[in-house]
Design a protein around this motif. Structure first.
Motif, mmCIF file in Angstrom:
data_model
loop_
_atom_site.group_PDB
_atom_site.id
_atom_site.type_symbol
_atom_site.label_atom_id
_atom_site.label_comp_id
_atom_site.label_asym_id
_atom_site.label_seq_id
_atom_site.Cartn_x
_atom_site.Cartn_y
_atom_site.Cartn_z
ATOM 1 N N UNK A 15 0.205 13.707 8.478
ATOM 2 C CA UNK A 15 1.330 14.052 7.601
ATOM 3 C C UNK A 15 2.413 12.971 7.653
ATOM 4 N N UNK A 16 2.654 12.456 8.864
ATOM 5 C CA UNK A 16 3.664 11.405 9.022
ATOM 6 C C UNK A 16 3.253 10.134 8.270
ATOM 7 N N UNK A 17 1.963 9.789 8.330
ATOM 8 C CA UNK A 17 1.484 8.604 7.626
ATOM 9 C C UNK A 17 1.563 8.791 6.105
ATOM 10 N N UNK A 18 1.290 10.023 5.650
ATOM 11 C CA UNK A 18 1.398 10.311 4.217
ATOM 12 C C UNK A 18 2.835 10.131 3.741
ATOM 13 N N UNK A 19 3.776 10.608 4.536
ATOM 14 C CA UNK A 19 5.182 10.455 4.178
ATOM 15 C C UNK A 19 5.585 8.984 4.158
ATOM 16 N N UNK A 20 5.118 8.253 5.146
ATOM 17 C CA UNK A 20 5.487 6.841 5.260
ATOM 18 C C UNK A 20 4.943 6.013 4.103
ATOM 19 N N UNK A 21 3.700 6.295 3.688
ATOM 20 C CA UNK A 21 3.047 5.462 2.685
ATOM 21 C C UNK A 21 2.911 6.165 1.334
ATOM 22 N N UNK A 22 3.699 7.201 1.096
ATOM 23 C CA UNK A 22 3.642 7.894 -0.195
ATOM 24 C C UNK A 22 4.014 6.920 -1.317
ATOM 25 N N UNK A 23 3.240 6.904 -2.429
ATOM 26 C CA UNK A 23 3.512 5.970 -3.530
ATOM 27 C C UNK A 23 4.942 6.013 -4.056
ATOM 28 N N UNK A 24 5.542 7.206 -4.109
ATOM 29 C CA UNK A 24 6.903 7.332 -4.635
ATOM 30 C C UNK A 24 7.950 6.737 -3.703
ATOM 31 N N UNK A 31 7.202 3.823 -2.026
ATOM 32 C CA UNK A 31 6.845 2.415 -1.883
ATOM 33 C C UNK A 31 6.596 1.784 -3.253
ATOM 34 N N UNK A 32 7.569 1.935 -4.140
ATOM 35 C CA UNK A 32 7.416 1.445 -5.505
ATOM 36 C C UNK A 32 7.279 -0.079 -5.558
ATOM 37 N N UNK A 33 7.853 -0.767 -4.580
ATOM 38 C CA UNK A 33 7.786 -2.227 -4.560
ATOM 39 C C UNK A 33 6.612 -2.754 -3.749
ATOM 40 N N UNK A 34 5.795 -1.843 -3.223
ATOM 41 C CA UNK A 34 4.676 -2.262 -2.369
ATOM 42 C C UNK A 34 3.496 -1.309 -2.582
ATOM 43 N N UNK A 35 3.153 -1.089 -3.854
ATOM 44 C CA UNK A 35 2.170 -0.066 -4.189
ATOM 45 C C UNK A 35 0.788 -0.360 -3.618
ATOM 46 N N UNK A 36 0.338 -1.602 -3.693
ATOM 47 C CA UNK A 36 -1.012 -1.941 -3.235
ATOM 48 C C UNK A 36 -1.182 -1.683 -1.742
ATOM 49 N N UNK A 37 -0.209 -2.142 -0.956
ATOM 50 C CA UNK A 37 -0.265 -1.929 0.490
ATOM 51 C C UNK A 37 -0.176 -0.448 0.823
#
Length: 293
Positions: free
Chosen positions: A29-38, A40-46
């Motif tokens: 859950x923590x990783x999902x929050x950290x890397x959620x697309x919304x 990380x708009x400036x780093x979508x691919x990563x």
């Protein structure tokens, strides 16, 4: 979802061997929050890559059989398989047949006899049962993962809604706030500022709505410069006047809401019961709201 060769599921989710299922869920859950697309708009691919890696690691560690096999060490399994293949390659036809027959019997003996005393399940029945159990377990993992991702999406949406609301409040507050600057000076060698002088000097920092009457006490002077609502007049507090005229000193009574100069002139926090968010810059506002994942 298969784990990519060479990947370490524990490292991906920042976990240690022996972790519980609850810890696995929490870490995912923590990783999902950290890397959620919304987020990380400036780093979508990563973000997309990390999001997929987290899913793969979760599915892998939540499968007790795969996890146990991984913990025992893939190297030991590989060496054992190599030794077996080597023995089989060296065995002649008869010896090879005996080895295969022995293994078949051992597998039959190891099959558990049902409590009613009936014959053990055939290999086909065992395979069918295992396939059913694997399918059910896979569905269970998918259900847990979908629930965790749903919770993450809801939390991100709530924080985005809060951000939007606070931005609107921030803008309205900025539009209605009239910055007020207290200006002081001391006459020197008969030189003094008039109200028009003060207006001329501070109009460089934005439109002025009003200047109070100058208060005179012996050789000391002070007055209040009020800028129009919403004016970002930061920097006016640093104005020192025009040489050879007396030096000016200034301080904010009501600072501009848009605290671009907050590092040099920090705004005192609100000590009432209300939220402090409306006194923050938009940068700090976003950090305050989104920094809670």
């Amino acid at each position: 979802m298969p784990l990519k060769p060479g990947s370490n599921p524990y490292k991906i989710l920042d976990l240690e061997k022996g972790c519980t299922e609850k810890e696995i869920q929490k870490a995912y859950r923590a990783q999902c929050l950290k890397w959620h697309p919304d987020k990380n708009l400036n780093n979508k691919e990563e973000a997309k890559k990390k999001f997929i890696e987290a899913k793969e690691a979760f599915d892998f560690l939540y499968d007790k059989e795969k996890r146990a096999e991984y913990d025992k060490g893939e190297e030991r399994i590989r060496v054992a398989q190599e030794n077996y293949n080597k023995r089989m390659a060296q065995a002649d036809g008869e010896r090879k047949r005996l080895i295969e027959e022995l293994e078949k019997r051992e597998n039959e003996v190891n099959g558990k006899r049902p409590a009613d005393g009936s014959a053990p399940m055939t290999s086909a029945q065992q395979a069918k049962k295992k396939k059913t159990e694997q399918r059910n377990f896979k569905e269970e993992i998918e259900a847990i993962r979908r629930q965790l991702e749903k919770e993450v999406n809801e939390e991100v949406q709530q924080k985005n809604a809060l951000m939007k609301t606070e931005r609107e409040k921030h803008q309205k507050n900025r539009e209605k706030t009239m910055p007020q600057l207290l200006v002081k000076w001391k006459i020197s060698e008969g030189l003094d500022y008039s109200e028009d002088d003060i207006r001329s000097i501070f109009s460089n920092f934005g439109p002025i709505s009003n200047i109070s009457s100058v208060i005179r006490k012996k050789d000391k002077r002070k007055g209040i410069v009020e800028f129009e609502a919403g004016t970002n007049a930061w920097g006016a507090e640093l104005e020192t006047g025009n040489s050879p005229m007396p030096e000016l000193t200034a301080e904010w009574i009501q600072p501009p809401v848009d605290t671009i100069k907050k590092a040099e002139n920090p705004v005192k926090p609100n000590t009432g019961n209300g939220s402090n968010l409306e006194h923050m810059s938009l940068e700090d506002l976003e950090a305050q709201i989104m920094g809670g994942f």
